[in-house]
Write an enzyme that holds these catalytic residues in place. Sequence first.
Site, mmCIF file in Angstrom:
data_model
loop_
_atom_site.group_PDB
_atom_site.id
_atom_site.type_symbol
_atom_site.label_atom_id
_atom_site.label_comp_id
_atom_site.label_asym_id
_atom_site.label_seq_id
_atom_site.Cartn_x
_atom_site.Cartn_y
_atom_site.Cartn_z
ATOM 1 N N HIS A 119 0.829 -1.202 0.000
ATOM 2 C CA HIS A 119 0.000 0.000 0.000
ATOM 3 C C HIS A 119 0.869 1.260 0.000
ATOM 4 C CE1 HIS A 119 -3.451 2.310 2.240
ATOM 5 N NE2 HIS A 119 -3.236 2.783 1.030
ATOM 6 N N GLU A 167 2.459 1.748 -3.334
ATOM 7 C CA GLU A 167 1.495 2.280 -4.310
ATOM 8 C C GLU A 167 1.455 3.804 -4.250
ATOM 9 O OE1 GLU A 167 -2.607 3.830 -3.970
ATOM 10 O OE2 GLU A 167 -2.714 1.755 -3.279
ATOM 11 N N HIS A 168 1.513 4.367 -3.038
ATOM 12 C CA HIS A 168 1.518 5.828 -2.888
ATOM 13 C C HIS A 168 2.823 6.427 -3.416
ATOM 14 C CE1 HIS A 168 -1.877 6.871 0.069
ATOM 15 N NE2 HIS A 168 -2.087 5.607 -0.270
ATOM 16 N N GLU A 192 4.671 9.504 2.984
ATOM 17 C CA GLU A 192 3.535 8.652 2.628
ATOM 18 C C GLU A 192 3.376 7.468 3.569
ATOM 19 O OE1 GLU A 192 1.300 9.384 0.191
ATOM 20 O OE2 GLU A 192 2.401 11.266 0.039
#
Length: 968
Positions: free
Chosen positions: A62, A65-66, A138
């Site tokens: 996750h 992905e950012h 992030e």
Amino acid sequence: MTTLHGFTLLRRQFIPELNTDAHLFRHVKTGAELLSLQNDDENKSFGIAFRTPPTDSTGVAHILEHIVLAGSRKYRVKEPFIELVKGSLKTFLNAMTFPDKTVYPVASQNLQDFYNLIDVYLDAVFYPLLNRHTFQQEGWHYELSDPAQPLIFKGVVFNEMKGAHSDPEDLLDDSGRRALFPDTPYGVDSGGDPRHIPDLTWEQLKDFHRRYYHPSNARIWFYGDDPAEERLRLLNAWLSAFEPLPVDSAVALQTPFAQPLHVQKPYAAGEEGKAYFTLNWALAENADPETTLGLSLLAHMLIGTPAAPLRKALIDSGLGEDTAGRGLEGDLRQMAFSTGLKGIDQANAAAVETLIFDTLRGLAAQGIDPRTVAASMNTVEFRLRERNTGGFPRGIALFFAALTTWLYDRDPLELLAFEAPLEAIKARVAGGERYFEGLIARYFLDNPHRVALLLHPDLTLQAQMAAEEQARLAAARAALSPAALEEVIADTLELHRLQETPDDPAALAAIPRLTLADLDKENKILPITPLAQQGAPLLYHDLFTNGVFYLDVGMDLRQTPQELLPFVPLFARGLLDMGTEHEDFVSLSQRIGMHTGGLGDTSLLSTHRRSRQPVTWLFLRGKAMTPKTPELLAILSDVLLAARFDNRDRFRQIVLEEKASAEASLVPAGHSVVNSRISAHFSLAGWASEQMGGISHLFFLRELLQAIESDWPGVLARLEALRALLVNRERMIFNATLDAQNWQQVQPQLQGLIDHLPARAASAAAWSPAPLPAHEGLTLPAQVNYVGKGANLYDLGYELHGSVHVVANFLRTTWLWERVRMQGGAYGGFCLFNQNSGLFSFLSYRDPNLTHTLANYDAAAAFLRQAEISEDELTKNIIGVIGQIDAYMLPDAKGWVSMQRHLLEESDAMRQEMREQVLGTTPDHIRGFADVLDEVAAHGHVVVLGPQAGLERAQTDAALPLTLTRVL
């Protein structure tokens, strides 16, 4: 085999269900697979997916992905993604992390824009910068800018997942999946558990990218009317730079359980918190199209409608407030099914489990009602053929469907070509086979691979989690040497410096974009023909719908006394879910399912821009294949004229379901809750919306449950009063969308329905809402805030100009993105402007801050005054707004939007003037809006949804005059 531009054609298949020619290719050098779908859909889509199975709950997939979208080899800026959001004509642009894959899809109607999006995305996934400071921003980092301050955790994903873990529904789904598949990637939290996210290192993140983000592990998708051969040429230019790489990313199957499991978990709750219980089954591997479709049909039969037998048994039991569980989860390698109840006494968990099994045994032994089978099969088939994905691009929805098999090295077209498995199931049923009863026995009754999950409320858990986090931070600080502490401070200050440093203009200019010359100067006109019918306006939209008749039946709410407005959503549910004088609600539901594509309700609650008066309507929205029009109209006649509201038990069930649904939406949709509340401060339409669906409505539902017991005749009288007011063709409107040839057959039938409805004189009711506190704090057990501030610009003297939309886009993608999200750590920060009501609102989502966020809202005016707005920056923001104006719509949406414009008296000329003002926006327009935002800062109302302790601190430490109200 045929080879073209570095790709070998593995297979070609025409899919008549989609009117699409599909080609499956493999890249010769790297092994990347490409599924290329050619058709006439102008809403072109592209996607690239990687198998990314996590091994722990640090959220590595996750967070990556950012970070992937935050700077790459060719595009060395802080946020290429937000530059695309700001200045493209995209119809979709996002990235998603799933339990076993990460997907990067885009869509656009403009071919050059489509290629621009693809170029930025491919550079991002294959060549990201993966900076350490971006990982800190992030993912997570220790935040400390002064030795006198406390050490804290900060990070966008860290706070996003704090919000997710504050949502019991999210916890329920995640816990059920993890308990069913403990030895697979599904056994960990792919999004990241806030307790484990700080265990992730930058080095581990970079290694994860190296292992999985490679063409040899990629599945690539094209769909639409773009040139097919160019797809191959374009991709080969990217992929040929890589050497093949063996990638071990296979998703293992879970060894079946020998015995069922019982699992209990706490969730942070308020004083009125109740338990959740679900039974969760692991089903078949997603390998056989017939089994997959069969289980999908069975899930709809069991729980897909209020009349479905398992759902009805659960609700009728009175053991809970509403059903729980996500039903069929069919997008992973192993399918799963979960159902149960929310709002139960935890002592009744065993009773719920027994009820579920008793119901399933009865259905397996006695058979599912053939009408239920027929209704579900028609409903699912209608959905498959219509492919109505709303505002979501069809191509991307099909990409996700293909990945259901493709990701696990199976045929990607299996589930797209649904005709063969559907016909096979129909033949089984027609031949007398007890097909669905057999599925119940095999996958539910005789299947020990299941988990009984109880999620119970814990009033101390939120404080306990906060204390654990503080203890961890204290231990971390104690372990730091003075030099290490100074390094943390220096790192924090450097991160702040980088966040505040503008991107190099030359780097920004490298991002491909359109120019103003590429934009259409004229709006697209939607067809509309007002027809004079006896007693009721009829709007007709001549559009190709592939034989589907779309009909909206509107009832004017302006004639409703204000004390009856909170009853309106329940009245609408009652029309469809309580039966009629001729049939009970089960038979009505079966009839709707057997003969139509569905019948639902919605509302239009807006403000007329010039008169400032509310435009408020309740709609029943139905659809059917044209030959089924008589059945659709007969059903509408029955529900409007003969619905029965006198079943107190059934009505209580509906109210409990609505209450549970409203409570469940508070955390995942907190920003919408806040914006609804702000809107109620400034317009009658906003107030009506709050009465019918906001916090006020939730409080009303709780009180109504008591009134049902103490004064049922009074409640029933109000429902009947609404029918007498609303079912009146003098204050109704009919909205039809269909092609002209079929309309010739349908129009006389529709006129018959209109003629059959009662007519009486009516007048608008007087609405005098009580004022709300100017600044509100709405408390609930959560780990994050949703912070809003807004004002009505028209009340402050602002005169509408199209440049306001460019200003809002600019603020969202610069000041608010950088201050609230990048630096503040919130998952989202944005602003909205409603040009009908005049409401301008600032909002944040899953925000660790409160007063700091409000300060950033108030500082937006100064930012605009000082902003350096280059021609490039201005052009991007104008393009972004034009993309919103020209949003892609399916035929039913075109008919609906055209009707809305008619009711709000938004002429094509007005819309064209607005477009020209957007295209003519100048830097002076943007800077000049600073004066307007000064007024918002001075006169705006504040609404915050969040934990009570934080709201009380804001009252004390920042002297914020919040009126606190406990919501949960």
